[in-house]
Design a protein around this motif. Structure first.
Motif: not given
Ligand code: TPS
Length: 218
Positions: A53-60, A79-85
């Motif tokens: 989640t820390e990675k996702i939060n920063l990405a967001q 790719i999963e992160l790219a799709l999620a965002l």
């Protein structure tokens, strides 16, 4: 999407994750945007890299800044992160899935970039439908642990000599002193990590790089 829009987006392509920064990554990105970067890649890698989640939060947070300033937000490898965002695209290396598979997963209208170190890899990326190539490392870099041998500008020159027109950014050890040589070799832009992320004055350094790429001397 081999059009002028893609080429102009590649002019000054900044790549960064938390491990590349000494200051708050959001501040670094905002100053770089003010300095004139044209595209951004989120690359959260190396020792101490954020996960989960820390990675996702920063990405967001970084994606939000990009959105506010109409800067394309590209995700490195994940790719999963790219799709999620719902990111604007993904950048992949030679050890990842090929560009055609990634494009199928991402869906229509997304940017897919591929790292290449030799003419053959450029041709394969084109056959797989890549939107642009990251060619390098042009100069010595300490930022990528598993970097290939340094290529100088010869790969870019070789690709252009064969008449291949795919948009290209040079990467690896590029700074405002050597950026114009990369453009002269036939690249559409330069991609940098540390020249901007570790700069004492991020705004100054990114503005200077932008001028170097645009051929305006200070
Ligand atoms: C557009 N890559 C090659 S050299 C390097 C990286 C990350 C380090 C540069 O750091 N092309 C694109 N994105 C990528 N992620 C790569 C290639 C892979 P520095 O500017 O500090 O030398």
């Amino acid at each position: 999407m081999w059009n002028e829009e893609m080429r102009s987006k590649l002019q000054l392509y900044f790549i960064m994750g938390s491990t590349n920064c000494k200051q708050d990554p959001e501040k670094v990105l905002l100053d770089a945007i003010d300095g004139g970067i044209t595209m951004f890649q989120f690359r959260e890698k190396g020792e101490g890299a954020l996960t989960g989640t820390e990675k996702i939060n920063l990405a967001q947070k970084l994606q939000h800044l990009c959105k506010e300033h109409a800067i394309p937000f590209i995700v490195n490898d994940d790719i999963e992160l790219a799709l999620a965002l719902n990111a604007d695209g993904v950048h992949i290396g030679q050890d990842d899935e090929d560009a055609s598979t990634v494009r199928k997963k991402l869906g229509e209208g997304k940017i897919v970039g591929v790292s290449a170190h030799a003419l053959m890899e450029v041709k394969k990326a084109i056959a797989d439908g890549a939107d642009y190539i990251g060619a390098g490392p042009i100069y010595p870099t300490r930022t990528k642990a598993d970097a290939e041998p340094v290529k100088g500008t010869s790969l870019i020159e070789e690709v252009r000599k064969t008449g291949i027109r795919i948009p290209i950014v040079g990467i690896g050890g590029i700074n405002e002193g050597n950026a114009s040589a990369v453009i002269d070799a036939g690249a559409d832009g330069v991609s940098v990590i540390t020249a901007i992320s570790l700069a004492a004055d991020v705004f100054e350094r990114s503005s200077a790089l932008k001028k170097a790429v645009a051929g305006i001397s200070e």
